[in-house]
Design a protein around this motif. Structure first.
Motif, PDB file in Angstrom:
ATOM      1  N   PHE A 224      49.095  38.154  33.370  1.00  0.00           N
ATOM      2  CA  PHE A 224      48.222  38.429  32.234  1.00  0.00           C
ATOM      3  C   PHE A 224      48.444  37.413  31.119  1.00  0.00           C
ATOM      4  O   PHE A 224      47.495  36.998  30.441  1.00  0.00           O
TER       5      PHE A 224
ATOM      6  N   SER B 124      40.968  46.376  32.079  1.00  0.00           N
ATOM      7  CA  SER B 124      41.923  46.552  33.167  1.00  0.00           C
ATOM      8  C   SER B 124      43.359  46.576  32.656  1.00  0.00           C
ATOM      9  O   SER B 124      44.204  47.299  33.200  1.00  0.00           O
ATOM     10  N   ASP B 125      43.644  45.788  31.628  1.00  0.00           N
ATOM     11  CA  ASP B 125      44.995  45.753  31.083  1.00  0.00           C
ATOM     12  C   ASP B 125      45.320  47.025  30.302  1.00  0.00           C
ATOM     13  O   ASP B 125      46.391  47.600  30.463  1.00  0.00           O
TER      14      ASP B 125
ATOM     15  N   LEU C  86      44.947  35.416  37.939  1.00  0.00           N
ATOM     16  CA  LEU C  86      44.271  36.675  38.247  1.00  0.00           C
ATOM     17  C   LEU C  86      44.721  37.235  39.598  1.00  0.00           C
ATOM     18  O   LEU C  86      44.869  38.452  39.759  1.00  0.00           O
TER      19      LEU C  86
ATOM     20  N   LEU D  72      38.599  42.243  31.710  1.00  0.00           N
ATOM     21  CA  LEU D  72      40.020  41.911  31.799  1.00  0.00           C
ATOM     22  C   LEU D  72      40.851  42.825  30.896  1.00  0.00           C
ATOM     23  O   LEU D  72      41.864  43.391  31.334  1.00  0.00           O
TER      24      LEU D  72
ATOM     25  N   GLY E  60      47.936  38.806  39.125  1.00  0.00           N
ATOM     26  CA  GLY E  60      47.713  40.076  38.440  1.00  0.00           C
ATOM     27  C   GLY E  60      47.362  41.187  39.405  1.00  0.00           C
ATOM     28  O   GLY E  60      47.813  42.329  39.256  1.00  0.00           O
ATOM     29  N   LEU E  61      46.561  40.875  40.414  1.00  0.00           N
ATOM     30  CA  LEU E  61      46.206  41.861  41.434  1.00  0.00           C
ATOM     31  C   LEU E  61      47.454  42.355  42.167  1.00  0.00           C
ATOM     32  O   LEU E  61      47.620  43.559  42.398  1.00  0.00           O
TER      33      LEU E  61
ATOM     34  N   TYR F  72      53.012  41.127  36.870  1.00  0.00           N
ATOM     35  CA  TYR F  72      51.808  41.353  36.077  1.00  0.00           C
ATOM     36  C   TYR F  72      51.932  40.706  34.698  1.00  0.00           C
ATOM     37  O   TYR F  72      50.955  40.149  34.178  1.00  0.00           O
TER      38      TYR F  72
ATOM     39  N   VAL G 151      36.876  40.571  37.750  1.00  0.00           N
ATOM     40  CA  VAL G 151      37.068  39.426  36.857  1.00  0.00           C
ATOM     41  C   VAL G 151      37.255  38.144  37.659  1.00  0.00           C
ATOM     42  O   VAL G 151      36.692  37.094  37.326  1.00  0.00           O
ATOM     43  N   THR G 152      38.029  38.219  38.729  1.00  0.00           N
ATOM     44  CA  THR G 152      38.272  37.038  39.564  1.00  0.00           C
ATOM     45  C   THR G 152      36.979  36.499  40.152  1.00  0.00           C
ATOM     46  O   THR G 152      36.711  35.288  40.110  1.00  0.00           O
TER      47      THR G 152
ATOM     48  N   PHE H 113      40.453  43.744  37.856  1.00  0.00           N
ATOM     49  CA  PHE H 113      40.939  42.369  38.032  1.00  0.00           C
ATOM     50  C   PHE H 113      40.193  41.669  39.166  1.00  0.00           C
ATOM     51  O   PHE H 113      39.926  40.459  39.093  1.00  0.00           O
TER      52      PHE H 113
END
Length: 393
Positions: free
Chosen positions: A306, A218-219, A277, A215, A280-281, A302, A371-372, A368
């Motif tokens: 997040f 990705s951020d 999440l 996560l 976020g995508l 986003y 992570v999901t 992301f």
């Protein structure tokens, strides 16, 4: 003023001083040392992350036998003195040595986060974690804006004077609390039964560590060159405006905190993460579209996503941990998160150099998505495990 409120203010001061330079590493290296290679910037940023990874667990273990506040008095004084000395440094090698030494001592301020939660009732954790997340976002806004002001009006070297001021303020606040807090300095958990903690993460902490590694990877992979990406789309040269766009998630986080407080009922700590999440995508997809309006909207979406995901992952960590071990367990998760930041910082420069300024958003989107899927699998297994236990009782 309550000790907890004082510590929250101290967290804001720490984050502001820490984020003064974050959006402007490429500008600083170009202005101060004439370095324009994105890989050099990414390598330095990754080294900073690696230093934090080592430093914070060290301070967490030291805090088992010593007061966090007493540690902070000395470490922040040293960090401030080193930061002030960077104002005068023009040699690239000397800058590396001194600036990384700053990070070692500066990293001790992370002890404040688990310390605040130790002196907070467990039922209040989600709200406090959300508040601290907003404080961190607000600090990033102020840091980005103040950093842009210093670059536009003075010179990049003055950023380190601002960082030094923040460190000295933290040292002074810690000393003041030591002198005035009395028995409140000792968190209630100190009287509870001693809990054994291992060096290596296990069980749910290990799972959360791996998930949050991806996560935060990705951020952070979109952060180092976001300002350059925005400027390439808009043609703007204003660092203040670019810094403000960079920090949009902070504003959205404040709105998110307000809405979360207005929601009725206590939500399960496992709820809300999947939807966050997915948002976020969508936000990452929009940010990767080469149109300023799409990037702006995507930044807002986003930021919301997040914030919600990060708050709930932290709440979940403290939910499965014992208060006595908060600092230790948080240092383990923080190690994983910084591993993600380290990998992202190294890859960001390579991606920009080999492909384009858009590529980090595509990689973040993939992260992301992973992570999901991983979090869905973990929660599904957790539900099955609880069902089996209920049937056996």
């Amino acid at each position: 003023m309550k000790v907890r409120n004082f510590l929250i203010i101290m967290t804001l001061v720490a984050v502001v001083s820490d984020y003064l330079l974050h959006p402007f590493y490429p500008h600083f290296f170009k202005s101060q040392f004439g370095i324009t290679d994105p890989k050099a910037v990414g390598f330095y940023f990754s080294t900073v992350c690696a230093t934090v990874m080592v430093a914070f667990p060290m301070w967490a273990w030291i805090s088992k036998g010593r007061s966090e506040l007493r540690i902070l008095v000395y470490t922040q004084l040293i960090a401030g003195a080193l930061a002030a000395s960077c104002f005068f440094i023009t040699n690239y090698v000397h800058f590396w040595i001194v600036s990384l030494s700053i990070i070692v001592f500066k990293g001790s301020y992370l002890l404040v986060y688990p310390f605040i939660l130790r002196i907070t009732r467990k039922e209040e954790h989600t709200n406090i974690i959300g508040l601290l997340a907003v404080i961190i976002h607000c600090g990033s806004v102020l840091g980005a804006v103040f950093g842009g002001m210093l670059i536009d009006w003075l010179s990049p070297a003055w950023i380190f004077m601002g960082m030094a001021a923040g460190d000295f303020i933290q040292a002074g606040m810690s000393y003041y609390l030591l002198q005035t807090s009395g028995e409140e300095e000792v968190p209630p958990a100190a009287t509870s039964e001693k809990v054994k903690t291992s060096i290596w993460p296990q069980g749910m902490v290990l799972k959360l560590g791996i998930i949050t590694l991806i996560l935060y990877f990705s951020d952070f992979i979109i952060r180092p060159f976001f300002v350059r990406y925005w400027e390439s789309l808009t043609g703007s040269n204003s660092k203040i405006f670019s810094g403000a766009v960079y920090a949009i998630p902070a504003v959205v986080a404040m709105i998110g905190l307000y809405i979360n407080k207005k929601r009725q009922g206590q939500r399960n700590v496992y709820q809300g993460i999947i939807s966050a999440l997915l948002f976020g995508l969508a936000g990452l997809l929009l940010q990767g579209y080469p149109l300023a309006g799409a990037v702006f909207i995507g930044r807002c979406i986003y930021g919301w996503a997040f914030f919600q995901a990060a708050v709930r992952f932290d709440a979940l960590l403290f939910h499965v941990s014992d208060p006595v071990a908060y600092a230790i367990e948080y240092s383990k998760i923080h190690f994983f998160q910084n591993m993600g930041v380290l990998i992202a910082s190294t890859m960001a420069g390579v991606l920009v150099d080999q492909f384009s300024l858009r590529m980090p958003f595509m990689v973040a989107f993939s992260g992301f998505a992973i992570v999901t899927v991983m979090y869905y699998y973990v929660t599904r297994m957790q539900t099955i495990h609880k069902s089996v236990l209920a049937q056996n009782e």
